[in-house]
Enzyme design. Structure first.
Site, short mmCIF file in Angstrom:
data_model
loop_
_atom_site.label_atom_id
_atom_site.label_comp_id
_atom_site.label_asym_id
_atom_site.label_seq_id
_atom_site.Cartn_x
_atom_site.Cartn_y
_atom_site.Cartn_z
CB CYS A 339 -0.96 -0.05 1.19
SG CYS A 339 -2.21 1.27 1.22
CG LEU A 340 1.60 5.58 2.44
CD1 LEU A 340 1.67 6.42 1.19
CD2 LEU A 340 0.85 6.32 3.53
#
Length: 605
Positions: A339-340
Site C-alpha cells: 500500500c502506502l
C-alpha cells in the site's frame, strides 16, 4: 548439502551508511500566533468546520453539484433522455407490480442490486410489499446513475463526485435502513419479542462511547496482539523516532542468502502481514527459509506533526535497510512494500538507483500505486479545496486522526461497511463476530500533518512521481532508473488502489517485471494464504525492453490459476536468490536486540 554463496559486494553510498541507528526527535513546530493572524483565524474556522463534516469539504461538494446542475440545465437532449429513462423505469416497475399481484411465485425483478450490495439478500425482499419498496429504490438508483453520468463539458471529476453524492444520499434513505420497511428486521423482532432491539440499543451506545472517547475496543479472546496476532517469534533490532525494525527468528536449518525487508503502510498497524499463524505472510516466508525483517511504524502524536514523507524514507526504509545490511552483510535484500509503504519503497528504490546504491535484489509492490491519475474513488476526496480543508484540520490537530481516515474508506462502500453493519448490529442485535482481520481493521492509527499533506499534494493531487517532478534531496528521481526485478501485485476488487492503477507501474519501468492480479480486495487479496478456498491469481511476465500491453488486453491473455499467489511469489524470490546457508544471528553490532517481537510501537494507541 546446500552451498553457501554470496553475491558480489553491494555498493552503499556514504550518506546512507552514516545514518545513526537512533535519530533524535525534531523540535516541535510552533503554530502561528492565532490572535494576531487573520490567516490562523481562517484556518481555525475551517478546521472547526472540518470536524463537523468528518474532514469532507462542503465547498468541493457544492462546486461539483453546481457544475453538474449547470451543464445538465443547458443540455436539452440529455434532459429528454432522462425523462424517457424515468418513463421506462416507471413502466418496468408498474409491470413488475402487476405481475407480482396477479401471478403465482416471484416474477423476475427488472432491477438488480450492484454486485457489492448485499442489503437485499434476505428471501423476504421478494415478497409484497417489500419487493415493491426494494424495486422502487433500485429504479431510483438506476435513474440517478444515468443522471449523474458524464456530460459534454462537465469536468469528469465533478461528474464522479456528483454521482458519489447521489449514491450516498440514496443509501441513507434505502428501505433496508428502516425497521418498518425491512422484512428481516420485522421478522427478527417478532421472533425475539423485541429482544433484538434491546440488544441493538446496547451495541449502539457501546459504539457511541467508543466514538466519543476514541478508545480502542478491547481485543476479544483469541485475538490478542502479541499472543494470537503479530505472534511470529523475533526481536526488535532497531528503534528510532519513527519506527522499529523486527527481525524474525528462523524456522529452518538453512536460509536463503538474501533477506526480505517488508515496508508496510503506516496508515494501519503492520500486522496485517502477520495475523494468525495460519494466514501470516511473515510466518509463511520464514517457513520457506527466508530471513524476514519487518518495519513497525510508530503511531504519531501532535509532537510529530513536522515529520515529512522524506523522513519516512530516510528514517524508515533507509534506516531499516542499513540495519539489515549490517545484520546480513555483503548481500542484497529483497524489498517488499504494501500500500502506502509500497509507494514509499518505489520512491526509495528510484532514489537508490539514482545514487548508485544497488543493495536491492528485487522489489515487490503489493496493492501500491506509483501513478495516481486513475486512483479510483479516493480521487473524489482529492482536489485543491479538499486538500486545503484536510490540511487545515491537520494544522490544528498536528495529525490526521483515526476516525477521519476510517470514515473516508467506509463511505466508498457505504452499502456494506456502514449500513449493512448498522442494520445487523443495531436492529438485528447481532454482535460483530471476532476475526483477526476485524481486530486489525479496528486498530487504527494517525498520520503526521506534514507527511500526509505532502502525500496528498505531491502524489495524489499533482502526480509528481510519474510526471518527472518528484525530487528527493533536491534532485528529481525516475522510476525507470530501477533495474532490480519487480513483482507487482494488484487485487481485483480493490477500491483503494484499483488494480489498473497499480498496473501502470509497468508504464514507467523497463526492467524485468511480473504483474500478479489476485482475487479479493485491498486487504483480503493480499492476505491469501495457501489452502484458502476459492482463491486464484493471474501472473504475467514482461521481459526487459518488451513493448507495453494495456491492462485489459493483459487480462484477456492471462487465465486465472487456482490457489494462493504467495506460492508463486515465494518461488520467484527463491529464483532471484543465491544459495543457502546457516541463519544469521538476531541482531548485530550496533543493532543489538532491544525487545521481543512485536515490540512497543504496535501497542501505541
Amino acid at each position: 548439502m546446500p552451498q553457501t554463496t554470496k553475491p558480489n559486494a553491494v555498493k552503499v553510498p556514504p550518506k546512507s551508511a552514516d545514518l545513526p541507528a537512533v535519530i533524535p526527535a525534531k523540535p516541535k513546530r510552533a503554530k502561528p500566533d492565532a490572535p494576531q493572524s487573520y490567516e490562523a483565524l481562517d484556518r481555525a474556522t475551517r478546521a472547526a468546520l472540518a470536524r463537523m463534516t468528518g474532514g469532507v469539504s462542503p465547498y468541493a461538494l457544492l462546486e461539483s453539484w453546481t457544475d453538474w446542475a449547470v451543464h445538465l440545465s443547458r443540455a436539452p437532449g440529455r434532459q429528454l433522455a432522462l425523462a424517457e429513462h424515468a418513463r421506462d423505469n416507471a413502466v418496468k416497475l408498474g409491470a413488475y407490480a402487476l405481475r407480482t399481484l396477479t401471478e403465482d411465485g416471484h416474477p423476475p425483478a427488472p432491477f438488480k442490486p450492484k454486485a457489492y450490495d448485499h442489503r437485499f439478500m434476505h428471501p423476504s425482499w421478494e415478497k409484497l410489499p417489500y419487493a415493491l419498496w426494494q424495486q422502487s429504490f433500485l429504479a431510483t438508483q438506476d435513474w440517478w446513475d444515468m443522471a449523474t453520468g458524464h456530460i459534454r463539458g462537465l469536468r469528469p471529476d465533478n461528474a464522479d463526485r456528483a454521482q458519489f453524492i447521489a449514491r450516498q444520499t440514496l443509501d441513507l434513505f434505502a428501505p433496508s435502513n428502516f425497521p418498518w420497511l425491512n422484512p428481516q428486521i420485522m421478522e427478527e423482532t417478532l421472533k425475539q419479542n423485541g429482544r433484538n432491539i434491546v440488544e441493538g440499543s446496547e451495541h449502539y451506545f457501546e459504539d457511541l462511547m467508543h466514538t466519543l472517547t476514541q478508545e480502542h475496543p478491547d481485543q476479544p479472546e483469541g485475538y490478542r496482539v502479541g499472543e494470537d496476532l503479530a505472534a511470529t517469534p523475533g526481536k526488535v533490532v532497531m528503534r528510532n523516532e519513527i519506527c522499529e525494525l523486527i527481525q524474525y527468528a528462523p524456522e529452518t536449518e538453512t536460509v536463503k542468502s538474501e533477506p526480505v525487508l517488508i515496508v508496510p503502510a503506516w496508515i494501519m498497524k503492520y500486522y496485517i502481514l502477520d495475523l494468525s499463524a495460519h494466514n501470516s505472510m511473515v510466518r509463511y516466508l520464514v517457513e520457506q527459509g527466508f530471513t524476514v525483517f519487518m518495519i513497525s511504524w510508530r503511531n504519531p502524536t501532535a509532537d510529530m506533526a513536522e515529520l515529512s514523507l522524506d523522513d519516512y524514507r530516510r528514517m524508515g526504509v533507509m534506516a531499516a535497510l542499513d540495519a539489515v545490511s549490517a545484520i546480513v552483510p555483503d548481500t542484497k535484500v529483497h524489498a517488499n512494500g504494501y500500500c502506502l509503504g509500497g509507494t514509499l519503497l518505489a520512491i526509495a528504490a528510484a532514489t537508490m538507483a539514482r545514487d548508485g546504491d544497488d543493495r536491492l535484489a528485487s522489489i515487490t509492490l503489493m496493492a501500491a500505486q506509483t501513478d495516481f491519475a486513475e486512483a479510483g474513488e479516493l480521487l473524489l476526496f482529492t482536489d485543491e479545496s479538499q486538500v486545503a480543508f484536510i490540511e487545515d484540520l491537520m494544522w490544528d490537530q498536528g495529525y490526521l486522526d483515526r476516525p477521519q481516515m476510517t470514515r473516508t474508506f467506509a463511505t466508498m462502500r457505504a452499502e456494506d461497511l456502514i449500513y449493512s453493519r448498522a442494520v445487523a448490529r443495531y436492529f438485528l442485535g447481532r454482535p460483530d463476530m471476532p476475526s483477526d482481520l476485524g481486530v486489525w481493521n479496528n486498530d487504527t492509527t494517525r498520520m503526521p500533518s506534514r507527511m500526509h499533506s505532502e502525500y496528498l499534494r505531491g502524489l495524489f493531487l499533482e502526480n509528481r512521481l510519474t510526471a518527472g517532478r518528484y525530487a528527493v534531496e533536491g534532485r528529481v528521481i525516475a522510476l525507470k532508473d530501477i533495474k532490480a526485478p519487480m513483482f507487482v501485485v494488484g487485487t481485483e476488487t480493490d477500491h483503494i488502489a484499483p488494480w489498473r492503477s497499480v498496473y501502470k507501474a509497468k508504464l514507467f519501468t523497463d526492467g524485468d517485471f511480473r504483474f500478479c492480479l489476485v482475487k479479493g480486495g485491498h486487504n483480503g487479496g493480499i492476505v491469501s494464504e495457501p489452502g484458502h478456498p476459492r482463491k486464484h491469481y493471474r501472473l504475467g511476465h514482461r521481459e526487459p525492453g518488451a513493448l507495453y500491453m494495456d491492462p485489459d488486453t493483459w487480462l484477456e491473455q492471462h487465465e486465472p490459476t487456482p490457489g494462493s499467489w504467495w506460492i508463486a511469489w515465494a518461488a520467484w524470490l527463491a529464483e532471484h536468490s543465491g544459495g543457502e546457508g546457516p541463519p544469521p544471528a538476531l541482531g548485530a553490532e550496533g543493532y543489538a536486540p532491544l525487545a521481543d517481537a512485536p515490540g512497543d510501537y504496535v501497542f501505541e494507541t
